[in-house]
Design an enzyme around this catalytic site. Structure first.
Site: not given
Length: 531
Positions: A214, A266
């Site tokens: 956002d 990751e």
């Protein structure tokens, strides 16, 4: 001929799952209510996964369901690693993710790093700690202007209207680019960055497939917080911000995105998608560099009128913005912050015809498409009475901006009377209009001429026909008020007529049309796919 998982023959690895995915935005409050309190929730979303699989979408974007006082309907987050009881609990979220994956649907969730709720424990601690404290450094507290500090520190305005500063009892002021209940976080503060990383890992460890970030262009403020150009004061709402607006698109935001990307990388096959309201292709491109966002929301089609030249320009700019990046283009017509496109295109039958035409344009384009819940039903905005309006924009603007509630009315599912299966309670958080009886999923599902059937058919073809292969477009010559493009590599042709008269079709066999066809002519307010 069916598309293959990897149409290339050069032995290169298959593209990632999101490179041409169709995302479906679930505005959780308004999608489906499982417990009869009139507000949508996570179990409600889970109960409708079969519908979403039938529709043919690849991934969900869930709006905030975190613990919140709901001053901005969840975008004021008090605890970003907890589910608000209004929407369920963590067990309900885990069930939703597991079931969505079982249906072959990915799950992305909203991330709200620009601000917190004023009820967040950090902000409450900052109020107690006083000026100059470490607690206040997590936000933007400043002394006021003038001899007694009674004026705001600068002239910045809130996107929701009014000043972007609120004074606290000890005399300092705090910054909020949105509602006063949403104080802006200082992303240069080590605690704030560490907490952002903790939030990312928390949801990734629970199995989410990515995040929609956002206010992705707003997480860094201009050094020294200089005054705005007075000509920018009247900017309102979700629209692109000029390069000289010191509130947004400052250089430091890119380091925040590199932090996010490092964590997301990751976790294999997960993504970060940014909400980016900027006004140039060059500025947009900086957000989708290889070490920043995987995808960026490009709102050019949202801003475009129903006009072939304007739409073509929006497409060209959207393609240019990612031409030198690894990110595919993104396309969307509506979301929870803007009027629904049926209404923007004129409303009524005219708006529906134009919305049908633009749906085929959207889904013919290479890259990623984002749908907003209810657009596949042809929902318009609702002109809500004043007593029903809840958007903080309505209050902050002194009732001069009607706000975004009209695009957030609950989805109609079945039956003849409101709330049409959304809830067992008639008292829904926003009232559902009686005239939506003909727009329910139930009413449209078996109607081959319905908007829902058009979307289902289009999404099925997009997934299965090799004509949709290729990432580049070739434009044809076309009469005024029209355009036609071909997908290079696949061969799909999409033609749009926004003029007032029928025009000859390009050569090819009709695959799908947005409305009734006229022999070898494309009628006004109509689009068509050909192969």
């Amino acid at each position: 001929m069916r598309r293959t998982a990897d149409p290339r023959q050069d032995g290169a690895p298959a593209p990632p799952w999101w490179h041409d995915a169709v995302f479906y935005q679930v505005y959780v409050r308004s999608f489906a209510d499982s417990d009869g309190d009139g507000v949508g929730d996570l179990e409600g979303v889970r109960s409708r996964l079969g519908y979403l699989e039938l529709l043919g979408v690849d991934a969900l974007w869930l709006t905030p369901f975190y613990r919140s006082p709901m001053a901005d309907h969840g975008y004021d987050v008090a605890d970003p690693r907890e589910v608000d009881p209004l929407f369920g609990d963590l067990a309900a979220f885990d069930r939703l993710v597991a079931d969505a994956h079982a249906h072959g649907i990915k799950v992305t969730v909203d991330l709200v790093p620009n601000h917190s709720s004023d009820q967040h424990e950090w902000f409450q601690a900052a109020l107690r700690a006083g000026p100059g404290s470490l607690e206040r450094d997590r936000y933007f507290f400043r002394d006021g202007a003038g001899p007694d500090g009674a004026s705001p520190p600068n002239n910045w305005t809130s996107v929701f209207g009014g000043p972007a500063w609120t004074r606290v009892p000890d005399g300092q002021w705090y910054l909020h680019l949105f509602a006063p209940e949403q104080p802006d976080l200082n992303l240069e503060n080590a605690d704030v960055r560490a907490d952002l990383v903790a939030t990312l890992r928390f949801w990734l460890d629970r199995g989410v497939d990515g995040f929609r970030v956002d206010v992705a262009h707003g997480m860094a403020k201009a050094p020294g917080l200089p005054d705005m150009d007075p000509r920018l004061i009247e900017i309102r709402g979700a629209q692109s911000h000029p390069a000289d607006d010191p509130r947004f698109d400052n250089e430091g935001v890119h380091e925040v995105h590199r932090v996010i990307r490092k964590v997301v990388d990751e976790y294999p096959c997960t993504i970060a998608v940014g909400e980016i309201w900027v006004d140039s292709d060059e500025r947009f491109a900086r957000y989708v560099r290889p070490d920043e966002l995987h995808l960026g929301f490009n709102f050019k089609l949202v801003d475009a009128d129903f006009d072939a030249d304007t739409v073509r320009s929006a497409i060209d700019h959207s393609l240019a913005a990612v031409a030198d990046s690894p990110a595919p283009p993104t396309w969307t017509l509506s979301n929870h912050d803007v009027p629904r496109h049926v209404t923007r295109y004129g409303g009524g039958d005219l708006g529906v015809r134009r919305a049908r035409a633009m749906a085929l344009v959207l889904l013919a384009l290479p890259g990623v498409s984002f749908l907003y819940n209810g657009e596949e039903l042809g929902l318009p905005d609702v002109d809500l009475p004043e007593w029903a309006r809840q958007d903080p924009m309505w209050e902050r603007s002194g009732h001069t901006e009607r706000g975004r509630d009209g695009a957030r009315v609950p989805v109609p599912w079945e039956g003849e009377t409101p709330p049409f299966g959304f809830s067992s309670s008639a008292g829904t958080w926003l009232p559902v209009p009686h005239e939506w009886a003909s727009l329910t999923v139930e009413a449209q599902l078996e109607d081959p001429a319905s908007m829902l059937s058009l979307y289902r058919h289009a999404l099925e073809l997009r997934k299965t026909i090799e004509a949709f292969d290729g990432t580049e477009l070739e434009w044809y010559g076309a009469p005024p008020g029209c355009f036609a493009f071909r997908r290079k590599g696949g061969g799909l042709i999409c033609a749009l007529n926004t003029s007032g008269a029928p025009v000859p079709l390009p050569p090819g066999d009709i695959l799908l049309a947005s409305g009734p066809m006229d022999s070898d002519y494309l009628p006004p307010e109509t689009s068509v796919w050909l192969v």
